[in-house]
Scaffold this motif. Structure first.
Motif, short mmCIF file in Angstrom:
data_model
loop_
_atom_site.label_atom_id
_atom_site.label_comp_id
_atom_site.label_asym_id
_atom_site.label_seq_id
_atom_site.Cartn_x
_atom_site.Cartn_y
_atom_site.Cartn_z
N ARG A 14 -3.51 -4.51 -1.69
CA ARG A 14 -3.87 -4.21 0.08
C ARG A 14 -2.42 -4.41 0.40
NH1 ARG A 14 -6.46 -8.19 3.94
NH2 ARG A 14 -4.25 -9.05 3.85
N LEU A 15 -1.71 -3.38 0.71
CA LEU A 15 -0.46 -3.48 1.05
C LEU A 15 -0.44 -3.59 2.71
CD1 LEU A 15 0.98 -0.78 2.70
CD2 LEU A 15 0.85 0.16 0.22
N SER A 16 0.48 -4.27 3.34
CA SER A 16 0.49 -4.52 4.66
C SER A 16 2.10 -3.88 5.31
CB SER A 16 0.35 -5.71 5.09
OG SER A 16 -0.79 -6.35 4.71
N ALA A 17 2.02 -3.30 6.17
CA ALA A 17 3.30 -2.94 6.94
C ALA A 17 3.17 -3.38 8.29
CB ALA A 17 3.45 -1.46 6.76
N HIS A 18 4.53 -3.92 8.42
CA HIS A 18 4.80 -4.43 9.99
C HIS A 18 6.27 -3.60 10.36
CE1 HIS A 18 4.54 -5.90 14.09
NE2 HIS A 18 3.46 -6.35 13.72
N LEU A 19 6.71 -3.98 11.55
CA LEU A 19 7.88 -3.14 11.91
C LEU A 19 9.17 -3.44 11.28
CD1 LEU A 19 7.62 -3.11 16.01
CD2 LEU A 19 7.13 -1.25 14.46
N TYR A 20 8.78 -4.75 10.41
CA TYR A 20 10.22 -4.94 9.74
C TYR A 20 10.19 -4.55 8.30
CZ TYR A 20 6.48 -8.52 8.47
OH TYR A 20 5.46 -9.12 8.00
N SER A 21 9.06 -3.79 8.02
CA SER A 21 8.81 -3.11 6.68
C SER A 21 9.91 -2.03 6.51
CB SER A 21 7.65 -2.79 6.39
OG SER A 21 6.65 -3.88 6.28
N GLU A 22 10.53 -2.02 5.08
CA GLU A 22 11.35 -0.95 4.62
C GLU A 22 11.05 -0.59 3.57
OE1 GLU A 22 15.21 -2.78 5.20
OE2 GLU A 22 15.24 -3.00 7.02
N ALA A 23 11.74 0.79 3.21
CA ALA A 23 11.53 1.45 2.00
C ALA A 23 11.72 0.55 0.75
CB ALA A 23 12.45 2.62 1.68
N SER A 24 12.93 -0.43 0.89
CA SER A 24 13.20 -1.34 -0.40
C SER A 24 12.22 -2.23 -0.68
CB SER A 24 14.52 -1.97 0.11
OG SER A 24 14.49 -2.86 1.18
N ASP A 25 11.48 -2.52 0.22
CA ASP A 25 10.30 -3.54 -0.06
C ASP A 25 9.27 -2.97 -1.12
OD1 ASP A 25 11.36 -5.34 1.80
OD2 ASP A 25 10.13 -4.29 3.33
N PHE A 26 8.90 -1.65 -0.78
CA PHE A 26 8.13 -1.22 -1.78
C PHE A 26 8.51 -0.47 -2.97
CE2 PHE A 26 6.72 -0.40 2.86
CZ PHE A 26 5.52 -1.02 2.67
N GLU A 27 9.93 -0.28 -2.74
CA GLU A 27 10.50 0.08 -4.40
C GLU A 27 10.72 -1.35 -5.05
OE1 GLU A 27 14.32 1.04 -2.68
OE2 GLU A 27 13.74 3.13 -2.05
N ALA A 28 10.81 -2.27 -4.42
CA ALA A 28 10.92 -3.62 -5.04
C ALA A 28 9.60 -4.10 -5.98
CB ALA A 28 11.21 -4.90 -4.18
N PHE A 29 8.55 -3.82 -5.30
CA PHE A 29 7.15 -3.82 -5.66
C PHE A 29 6.91 -3.02 -7.30
CE2 PHE A 29 2.81 -2.82 -6.72
CZ PHE A 29 2.02 -3.81 -6.48
N VAL A 30 7.46 -1.66 -7.09
CA VAL A 30 7.37 -0.81 -8.04
C VAL A 30 8.34 -1.56 -9.18
CG1 VAL A 30 8.04 1.46 -8.70
CG2 VAL A 30 6.93 1.03 -6.71
N GLU A 31 9.49 -1.84 -8.82
CA GLU A 31 10.35 -2.28 -9.88
C GLU A 31 9.98 -3.56 -10.53
OE1 GLU A 31 14.08 -2.11 -8.01
OE2 GLU A 31 14.12 0.15 -7.61
N ARG A 32 9.45 -4.50 -9.69
CA ARG A 32 9.49 -5.82 -10.24
C ARG A 32 7.79 -5.96 -10.56
NH1 ARG A 32 12.33 -9.46 -5.73
NH2 ARG A 32 14.08 -8.19 -5.30
#
Length: 411
Positions: A373-391
């Motif tokens: 269950r992902l959550s996004a707020h105004l501070y969320s950025e593409a790199s956050d989701f990329e990090a999930f994929v990579e890590r």
């Protein structure tokens, strides 16, 4: 590879990068705003100043705390579409539910209806209420992808002459969907049944959340999407018997009426309540609440697609779960079969990945299937989701017994 089509980092009025407005650890990837929220630095500083004021002169601070809380309540209640005289500050959603449960009187054989998408702690409170009076709790099973009409029909079929109370989520915690609580409450009222609406996630995501929810009682957390300090929530009711509602702590305002008796709670740290208007104003002044909802929806959609694409080469079913009534900020991505099959397993996966990868996540379980269950707020950025994929995805696949590819392509 950088994600394409993802919204650019959000700019606020006072910050070129929204993330700079929050004191979040840059070494951690924050993809779980929905569980505990995140407080902007300006609000942290305001709460710290209030605490300092209390420490400098306790005898001035505590005798006047009720008037300060009342002023904060008067500024906060309109944000959820409520009148201040119908609203009481409580520490969190579970506390609000407990206040209501403590006021109710049932008889042996009475029924309480909850759902299989309800928040566990609130359901546990309903079970304790039932045990006190020899009543029963019955679970209404709601289809994950059911339409609003189907959801209302499930409640219509479940109501019996013994049903006295419905407990239903405005936004479901494990499945992140909006439920038609107003229609459910209207149906219940026609049968003489009362409704408690759990709006824990609703403030900030649903405009005028309390006003549109329906039901006899509504509560919502202000430390989630409005970004208030943790330990701030509202209980709202216009019921004829609200004088039966009492704070969890008896204090010197015990002889006052509702909601005034909730404004004084001994020496608790009420700065969580007092700083709440500043949090609401922060989002409004820096970005605007309507625009924030639209932006969080775009961030959540783009982030969910990035993560679902990372799972697709290994999935036998489409990972992205398109809910009929999504909310602006949260999305579900299905995990490989066998992972997160129970709440306990989902919670363990959350903490294991945090320790191993430095990524804050939320995993949920519904009918034996695990979801991110992902959550996004105004501070969320593409790199956050990329990090999930990579890590995270490689480790999740390993736990599922799937050999991940040497590299993961991010769309």
């Amino acid at each position: 590879m950088q994600a394409t089509g993802f919204p650019a980092p959000i700019r606020l009025r006072s910050f070129d990068r929204a993330r700079d407005a929050w004191p979040l650890d840059p070494a951690i990837i924050h993809l779980n705003h929905g569980s505990f929220g995140a407080v902007p630095t300006a609000v942290v500083e305001q709460q710290d100043a209030l605490r300092r004021k209390a420490d400098l002169s306790p005898v001035e601070w505590f005798p006047r705390i009720a008037e300060r809380v009342r002023a904060a309540r008067e500024r906060t209640a309109p944000f959820v579409g409520a009148r201040p005289e119908d609203s009481a500050f409580v520490p969190n959603a579970s506390a609000a539910a407990t206040v209501v449960y403590n006021a109710l009187r049932l008889e042996s054989g009475d029924e309480i209806l909850v759902t299989d998408q309800g928040y566990g702690a609130i359901t546990m409170g309903a079970q304790r209420l039932a045990r006190r009076f020899g009543a029963t709790v019955r679970v209404v099973e709601l289809p994950l992808l059911g339409s609003d009409d189907e959801i209302v029909e499930r409640f219509a079929d479940a109501l019996t002459a013994r049903t006295k109370l419905i407990v239903v989520d405005q936004i479901t915690s494990p499945t992140a969907r909006l439920l038609p609580t107003r229609r459910i409450a209207a149906l219940a009222a026609e049968r003489g049944v009362r409704t408690l609406v759990d709006g824990a996630h609703a403030p900030g995501l649903v405009p005028d959340a309390a006003a549109v929810a329906g039901g006899d009682w509504w509560f919502g957390n202000l430390h989630k999407w409005p970004c208030a300090p943790r330990g701030s929530a509202l209980l709202v009711t216009e019921t004829h018997d609200r004088e039966e509602l009492w704070p969890l702590i008896d204090s010197w305002a015990a002889q006052e009426s509702f909601p005034t008796r909730f404004d004084t709670q001994g020496t608790i740290d009420a700065t969580t309540y007092l700083a709440t208007p500043a949090a609401i104003d922060f989002i409004e002044n820096e970005y605007g609440w309507q625009r924030a909802r639209e932006t969080m929806a775009a961030l959540a959609d783009a982030g969910a697609e990035i993560i679902a694409e990372g799972f697709r080469p290994y999935a036998d079913e489409e990972p992205l779960t398109p809910l009929p009534s999504p909310v602006p900020s949260m999305r579900l991505v299905r995990l490989p079969l066998g992972l997160g099959a129970t709440r306990e397993e989902a919670d363990a996966l959350r903490m294991d990945l945090l320790d191993e990868t430095g990524v804050e996540t939320a995993f949920t379980s519904f009918r034996g299937i695990g979801y991110f269950r992902l959550s996004a707020h105004l501070y969320s950025e593409a790199s956050d989701f990329e990090a999930f994929v990579e890590r995270c995805i490689p480790k999740i696949l390993q736990r599922a017994g799937i050999r991940p590819a040497a590299s993961v392509i991010i769309p």
